[in-house]
Motif scaffolding. Structure first.
Motif, mmCIF file in Angstrom:
data_model
loop_
_atom_site.group_PDB
_atom_site.id
_atom_site.type_symbol
_atom_site.label_atom_id
_atom_site.label_comp_id
_atom_site.label_asym_id
_atom_site.label_seq_id
_atom_site.Cartn_x
_atom_site.Cartn_y
_atom_site.Cartn_z
ATOM 1 N N VAL A 12 0.862 -1.179 0.000
ATOM 2 C CA VAL A 12 0.000 0.000 0.000
ATOM 3 C C VAL A 12 0.897 1.226 0.000
ATOM 4 C CG1 VAL A 12 -1.812 1.250 1.249
ATOM 5 C CG2 VAL A 12 -1.726 -1.253 1.351
ATOM 6 N N PHE A 13 0.707 2.109 -0.978
ATOM 7 C CA PHE A 13 1.434 3.374 -0.987
ATOM 8 C C PHE A 13 0.589 4.403 -0.261
ATOM 9 C CE2 PHE A 13 3.156 1.352 -4.869
ATOM 10 C CZ PHE A 13 4.520 1.476 -4.608
ATOM 11 N N ARG A 14 1.148 5.022 0.770
ATOM 12 C CA ARG A 14 0.393 6.015 1.539
ATOM 13 C C ARG A 14 1.041 7.381 1.419
ATOM 14 N NH1 ARG A 14 0.174 1.742 5.240
ATOM 15 N NH2 ARG A 14 -1.949 0.916 5.377
ATOM 16 N N PRO A 41 -2.306 -5.223 -17.403
ATOM 17 C CA PRO A 41 -2.521 -3.845 -17.850
ATOM 18 C C PRO A 41 -1.701 -2.830 -17.051
ATOM 19 C CG PRO A 41 -4.490 -4.711 -16.781
ATOM 20 C CD PRO A 41 -3.534 -5.842 -16.895
ATOM 21 N N SER A 42 -1.543 -1.657 -17.608
ATOM 22 C CA SER A 42 -0.816 -0.571 -16.960
ATOM 23 C C SER A 42 -1.413 -0.277 -15.587
ATOM 24 C CB SER A 42 -0.884 0.667 -17.857
ATOM 25 O OG SER A 42 -0.135 1.693 -17.285
ATOM 26 N N GLY A 43 -0.552 -0.138 -14.599
ATOM 27 C CA GLY A 43 -1.007 0.224 -13.253
ATOM 28 C C GLY A 43 -1.432 -0.955 -12.392
ATOM 29 N N CYS A 44 -1.253 -2.192 -12.886
ATOM 30 C CA CYS A 44 -1.733 -3.343 -12.114
ATOM 31 C C CYS A 44 -0.721 -3.816 -11.067
ATOM 32 C CB CYS A 44 -2.121 -4.493 -13.041
ATOM 33 S SG CYS A 44 -0.705 -5.254 -13.845
ATOM 34 N N GLY A 45 0.466 -3.205 -11.034
ATOM 35 C CA GLY A 45 1.403 -3.527 -9.954
ATOM 36 C C GLY A 45 2.648 -4.299 -10.365
ATOM 37 N N LYS A 46 2.885 -4.435 -11.654
ATOM 38 C CA LYS A 46 4.024 -5.251 -12.132
ATOM 39 C C LYS A 46 5.370 -4.687 -11.673
ATOM 40 C CE LYS A 46 2.892 -4.563 -16.429
ATOM 41 N NZ LYS A 46 1.762 -3.628 -16.209
ATOM 42 N N SER A 47 5.570 -3.391 -11.880
ATOM 43 C CA SER A 47 6.856 -2.795 -11.484
ATOM 44 C C SER A 47 7.013 -2.811 -9.965
ATOM 45 C CB SER A 47 6.964 -1.353 -11.985
ATOM 46 O OG SER A 47 6.974 -1.334 -13.397
ATOM 47 N N THR A 48 5.908 -2.557 -9.273
ATOM 48 C CA THR A 48 5.947 -2.595 -7.811
ATOM 49 C C THR A 48 6.413 -3.968 -7.340
ATOM 50 O OG1 THR A 48 4.098 -1.039 -7.763
ATOM 51 C CG2 THR A 48 4.540 -2.270 -5.737
ATOM 52 N N LEU A 49 5.884 -5.017 -7.972
ATOM 53 C CA LEU A 49 6.275 -6.376 -7.582
ATOM 54 C C LEU A 49 7.749 -6.636 -7.889
ATOM 55 C CD1 LEU A 49 4.957 -9.019 -6.442
ATOM 56 C CD2 LEU A 49 5.237 -9.889 -8.763
ATOM 57 N N THR A 200 6.616 -7.610 -19.255
ATOM 58 C CA THR A 200 6.497 -7.215 -20.660
ATOM 59 C C THR A 200 5.037 -6.983 -21.044
ATOM 60 O OG1 THR A 200 7.024 -7.814 -22.946
ATOM 61 C CG2 THR A 200 6.418 -9.621 -21.484
ATOM 62 N N HIS A 201 4.828 -6.124 -22.057
ATOM 63 C CA HIS A 201 3.496 -5.943 -22.636
ATOM 64 C C HIS A 201 3.400 -6.691 -23.961
ATOM 65 C CE1 HIS A 201 1.686 -3.053 -19.896
ATOM 66 N NE2 HIS A 201 2.866 -2.444 -19.805
ATOM 67 N N ASN A 202 4.463 -7.432 -24.310
ATOM 68 C CA ASN A 202 4.549 -8.054 -25.625
ATOM 69 C C ASN A 202 4.230 -9.559 -25.544
ATOM 70 O OD1 ASN A 202 5.748 -9.393 -27.901
ATOM 71 N ND2 ASN A 202 6.836 -7.496 -28.382
HETATM 72 N N1 LIG Z 1 5.533 5.658 -5.273
HETATM 73 C C1 LIG Z 1 4.211 5.508 -5.435
HETATM 74 N N2 LIG Z 1 3.334 6.222 -4.708
HETATM 75 C C2 LIG Z 1 1.998 6.063 -4.852
HETATM 76 N N3 LIG Z 1 1.435 5.186 -5.707
HETATM 77 C C3 LIG Z 1 2.261 4.438 -6.461
HETATM 78 C C4 LIG Z 1 3.688 4.546 -6.379
HETATM 79 N N4 LIG Z 1 4.243 3.671 -7.257
HETATM 80 C C5 LIG Z 1 3.208 3.062 -7.865
HETATM 81 N N5 LIG Z 1 2.017 3.505 -7.391
HETATM 82 C C6 LIG Z 1 0.670 3.027 -7.792
HETATM 83 O O1 LIG Z 1 0.655 1.620 -7.678
HETATM 84 C C7 LIG Z 1 -0.039 1.027 -8.757
HETATM 85 C C8 LIG Z 1 0.878 0.033 -9.482
HETATM 86 O O2 LIG Z 1 1.928 0.740 -10.154
HETATM 87 P P1 LIG Z 1 3.038 -0.011 -11.007
HETATM 88 O O3 LIG Z 1 4.046 1.003 -11.392
HETATM 89 O O4 LIG Z 1 3.524 -1.182 -10.239
HETATM 90 O O5 LIG Z 1 2.214 -0.484 -12.276
HETATM 91 P P2 LIG Z 1 2.692 -1.286 -13.581
HETATM 92 O O6 LIG Z 1 1.870 -2.520 -13.633
HETATM 93 O O7 LIG Z 1 4.161 -1.428 -13.570
HETATM 94 O O8 LIG Z 1 2.229 -0.318 -14.760
HETATM 95 P P3 LIG Z 1 2.939 -0.019 -16.205
HETATM 96 O O9 LIG Z 1 2.581 -1.177 -17.102
HETATM 97 O O10 LIG Z 1 2.256 1.245 -16.641
HETATM 98 O O11 LIG Z 1 4.401 0.142 -15.979
HETATM 99 C C9 LIG Z 1 -0.519 2.171 -9.633
HETATM 100 O O12 LIG Z 1 -1.867 2.435 -9.316
HETATM 101 C C10 LIG Z 1 0.363 3.326 -9.236
HETATM 102 O O13 LIG Z 1 -0.290 4.536 -9.402
#
Ligand SMILES: Nc1ncnc2c1ncn2[C@@H]1O[C@H](COP(=O)(O)OP(=O)(O)OP(=O)(O)O)[C@@H](O)[C@H]1O
Ligand SMILES: [Mg+2]
Length: 222
Positions: A12-14, A41-49, A200-202
């Motif tokens: 959770v990002f706060r 899809p974009s924003g689903c949390g891949k980079s966060t993971l 990847t998106h590919n």
């Molecule tokens: N530092 C942060 N502070 C607040 N919210 C964040 C932060 N980093 C990511 N998020 C939120 O967490 C969610 C997941 O982001 P993430 O970057 O992991 O997505 P993604 O799947 O990698 O997307 P993309 O395909 O566009 O790269 C998004 O809703 C994003 O707005």
């Protein structure tokens, strides 16, 4: 044998105004030697993971085990050292240091290890392997996108990591350069036994890997 084990990961990002749940209850294990794709899809949390897997960020809940080490138990220094010797990173936007030449960029992960002579030798070895040995004195701004990504991959493998984490490594490349980078990652996986986790998106690239994990809204859907 699992080389990466994620257990019940939540993130959770706060900030003062908003709370964003980026990951919920994610369980994933990656086998040693596996080439895994993460899609969604974009924003689903891949980079966060990927950042959590790479110990660049901490989960809000859950545990991360890498090569059988419980990473939460590591001190900051131990964690940095662990990351430095086990993990290599490749990003969509390369993340090279603009003021350093190719050789110095590749050498960065070795800064705290071995003597300078050995470091130079190792840099030359990976540069040759990646076909950029003739560009060692160039600055990143004097290279093509594909060459920049080769430098980034050289930097990722110079410390002989057991795992490469790649976040959309071909996202900024045309299809020919992208295919070359993918071939390199496959070779590192097959020939050197490096475990690769790639976002990847590919679809076509993902189909070439051992397994695809799909995300939606912070959760694994299959
Ligand atoms: N530092 C942060 N502070 C607040 N919210 C964040 C932060 N980093 C990511 N998020 C939120 O967490 C969610 C997941 O982001 P993430 O970057 O992991 O997505 P993604 O799947 O990698 O997307 P993309 O395909 O566009 O790269 C998004 O809703 C994003 O707005
Ligand atoms: Mg992302």
């Amino acid at each position: 044998m699992a080389i990466i084990e994620l257990n019940n990961i939540g993130k959770v990002f706060r900030t003062r105004e908003i709370e964003t749940t980026a990951l919920e209850n994610v369980n994933l294990s990656v086998e040693k030697g596996e080439f895994l794709s993460i899609m969604g899809p974009s924003g689903c949390g891949k980079s966060t993971l990927l950042n959590i897997m790479g110990l660049l960020d901490n989960p809000t809940s859950g545990t991360v085990r890498i090569t059988d080490t419980d990473c939460a138990s590591l001190s900051d220094t131990a964690r940095a050292r662990f990351r430095n010797s086990n993990l290599g990173f490749v990003f969509q936007s390369f993340h090279l240091i603009p003021s350093l030449n190719v050789a110095a960029n590749i050498e960065l992960p070795l800064d705290y290890r071995s003597d300078s002579g050995q470091r130079q030798e190792r840099v030359r070895e990976v540069a040759e392997r990646l076909g950029i040995a003739h560009r060692l004195k160039h600055l990143p701004s004097q290279l093509s996108g594909g060459q920049c990504q080769r430098v980034a991959i050289a930097r990722a493998i110079v410390g002989r990591p057991s795992i490469i984490l790649a976040d959309e490594p071909t996202g900024n490349l045309d299809s020919r350069m992208g295919n070359e980078v993918m071939d390199l990652l496959h070779e590192l996986n097959r020939r050197d036994g490096i475990t690769v986790v790639m976002v990847t998106h590919n679809e076509e690239q993902a189909r070439r890997t051992d397994r695809i994990v799909r995300f939606f809204d912070g959760r694994i859907i299959n």
